[in-house]
Design a protein around this motif. Sequence first.
Motif, short mmCIF file in Angstrom:
data_model
loop_
_atom_site.label_atom_id
_atom_site.label_comp_id
_atom_site.label_asym_id
_atom_site.label_seq_id
_atom_site.Cartn_x
_atom_site.Cartn_y
_atom_site.Cartn_z
N ILE A 194 0.86 -1.19 0.00
CA ILE A 194 0.00 0.00 0.00
C ILE A 194 0.89 1.23 0.00
N LEU A 195 0.80 2.00 -1.05
CA LEU A 195 1.59 3.22 -1.21
C LEU A 195 0.70 4.42 -0.87
N ARG A 196 1.17 5.27 0.04
CA ARG A 196 0.32 6.32 0.61
C ARG A 196 0.92 7.72 0.33
N PRO A 197 0.73 8.22 -0.90
CA PRO A 197 1.31 9.53 -1.23
C PRO A 197 0.57 10.68 -0.54
N GLY A 198 1.31 11.78 -0.35
CA GLY A 198 0.71 12.99 0.18
C GLY A 198 0.02 13.78 -0.92
N SER A 199 -0.16 15.07 -0.70
CA SER A 199 -0.82 15.92 -1.68
C SER A 199 -0.11 15.84 -3.02
N LEU A 200 -0.89 15.64 -4.08
CA LEU A 200 -0.32 15.44 -5.40
C LEU A 200 -0.19 16.75 -6.17
N SER A 201 0.91 16.89 -6.88
CA SER A 201 1.11 18.08 -7.70
C SER A 201 1.31 17.67 -9.16
N THR A 202 1.20 18.65 -10.04
CA THR A 202 1.42 18.40 -11.46
C THR A 202 2.82 18.82 -11.90
N GLU A 203 3.68 19.12 -10.92
CA GLU A 203 5.05 19.50 -11.25
C GLU A 203 5.78 18.32 -11.88
N LEU A 204 6.86 18.61 -12.60
CA LEU A 204 7.68 17.54 -13.15
C LEU A 204 8.30 16.73 -12.01
N GLY A 205 8.46 15.45 -12.24
CA GLY A 205 9.07 14.61 -11.24
C GLY A 205 10.53 14.97 -11.01
N THR A 206 10.99 14.76 -9.79
CA THR A 206 12.39 15.05 -9.44
C THR A 206 13.24 13.79 -9.38
N GLY A 207 12.56 12.63 -9.26
CA GLY A 207 13.29 11.38 -9.11
C GLY A 207 13.75 11.13 -7.69
N LYS A 208 13.37 12.03 -6.77
CA LYS A 208 13.74 11.87 -5.36
C LYS A 208 12.48 12.01 -4.50
N VAL A 209 12.43 11.23 -3.41
CA VAL A 209 11.26 11.23 -2.54
C VAL A 209 11.68 11.00 -1.09
N ARG A 210 10.73 11.23 -0.20
CA ARG A 210 10.82 10.79 1.19
C ARG A 210 9.79 9.68 1.37
N ALA A 211 10.16 8.60 1.99
CA ALA A 211 9.25 7.47 2.13
C ALA A 211 9.32 6.90 3.54
N GLY A 212 8.19 6.39 4.01
CA GLY A 212 8.12 5.82 5.35
C GLY A 212 7.43 6.76 6.30
N LYS A 213 8.00 6.94 7.48
CA LYS A 213 7.41 7.79 8.51
C LYS A 213 7.88 9.22 8.31
N VAL A 214 7.26 9.89 7.33
CA VAL A 214 7.76 11.19 6.87
C VAL A 214 6.81 12.35 7.21
N GLY A 215 5.72 12.09 7.92
CA GLY A 215 4.80 13.16 8.25
C GLY A 215 3.89 13.52 7.09
N MET A 216 3.43 14.79 7.11
CA MET A 216 2.46 15.21 6.10
C MET A 216 2.85 16.49 5.37
N GLN A 217 4.02 17.03 5.66
CA GLN A 217 4.37 18.33 5.09
C GLN A 217 4.95 18.20 3.68
N GLY A 218 4.41 18.97 2.76
CA GLY A 218 4.91 18.96 1.40
C GLY A 218 3.99 18.22 0.45
N GLU A 219 4.34 18.28 -0.82
CA GLU A 219 3.59 17.61 -1.87
C GLU A 219 4.50 16.61 -2.57
N ILE A 220 3.93 15.94 -3.57
CA ILE A 220 4.74 15.04 -4.40
C ILE A 220 4.20 15.06 -5.82
N PRO A 221 5.08 15.20 -6.81
CA PRO A 221 4.61 15.16 -8.20
C PRO A 221 4.01 13.79 -8.54
N ARG A 222 2.95 13.81 -9.30
CA ARG A 222 2.34 12.55 -9.71
C ARG A 222 3.32 11.66 -10.46
#
Length: 256
Positions: free
Chosen positions: A176-204
């Motif tokens: 089960i993959l649980r992404p935060g708020s989704l954005s339409t920005e270009l992907g960066t190829g880098k993420v935070r995963a696991g117990k990372v809280g709720m701050q920030g967005e992530i490109p689709r």
Amino acid sequence: MSTTLIFGGSGKVARHLTKLLSAEPGATVYSIIRNPAQEAELKELGASPIIQSVEDALVTEITATIEHTQPDAIVWSAGAGGGSAERTKAVDHEGAVKVFDAFAAATTGKPKRFVMVSAVDVRDRESKPTPDWYKPEDVKRSEAAWKAIGTYYKAKLAADKDLVSQNGKRGLDYTILRPGSLSTELGTGKVRAGKVGMQGEIPREDVAGAILACLRNKDTIGLAFDLLGPGEGDLTISEAIAKVGKNKEDTFEGYH
């Protein structure tokens, strides 16, 4: 060579995933959609569209689709998209459970690999504690999010809880993959995963990359974890997913 069946294939995350998967040599991507008008666009991305409504279809009909396509993996990326409460329940909860049951019933001759795209902070807020890694700003954001789209969260919670609690009889190799708020920005190829809280967005686009990384990493089987865009100490998508899998970092266990 691999065959992937995507439910909710017309969504933005699913379209990014389709491009990634179809770029692999010998890969086949089947895409479940409701609207025939979307077929041409998905074919251009490399998918083979199948018209079927998880909202209306019977479990036996979905099972037939799975047996016909013989996927190596299924990805659930479907949703009502902010529709009525009734439709949100019918798709995000009940539709997902139909697919769980259909995949369990299907005769495929292959491991039943399943990646569920859920959402950060999907949890039982009434009878379970606040996650101990949440900071005050995470708690504040959680309260605002549940107030705004509580119906969506409840449907996701019901589906995710069903997937986890009933898997003893289904035997799916789920993540089960649980992404935060989704954005339409270009992907960066880098993420935070696991117990990372709720701050920030992530490109689709990066969510799609994370789905692919989960499909390729068996260590994530049986886990549910959160995903956000890059920040301090961020890793590449494959590194972040590998770290979660190695540490068996689960953000749903104990909160449903």
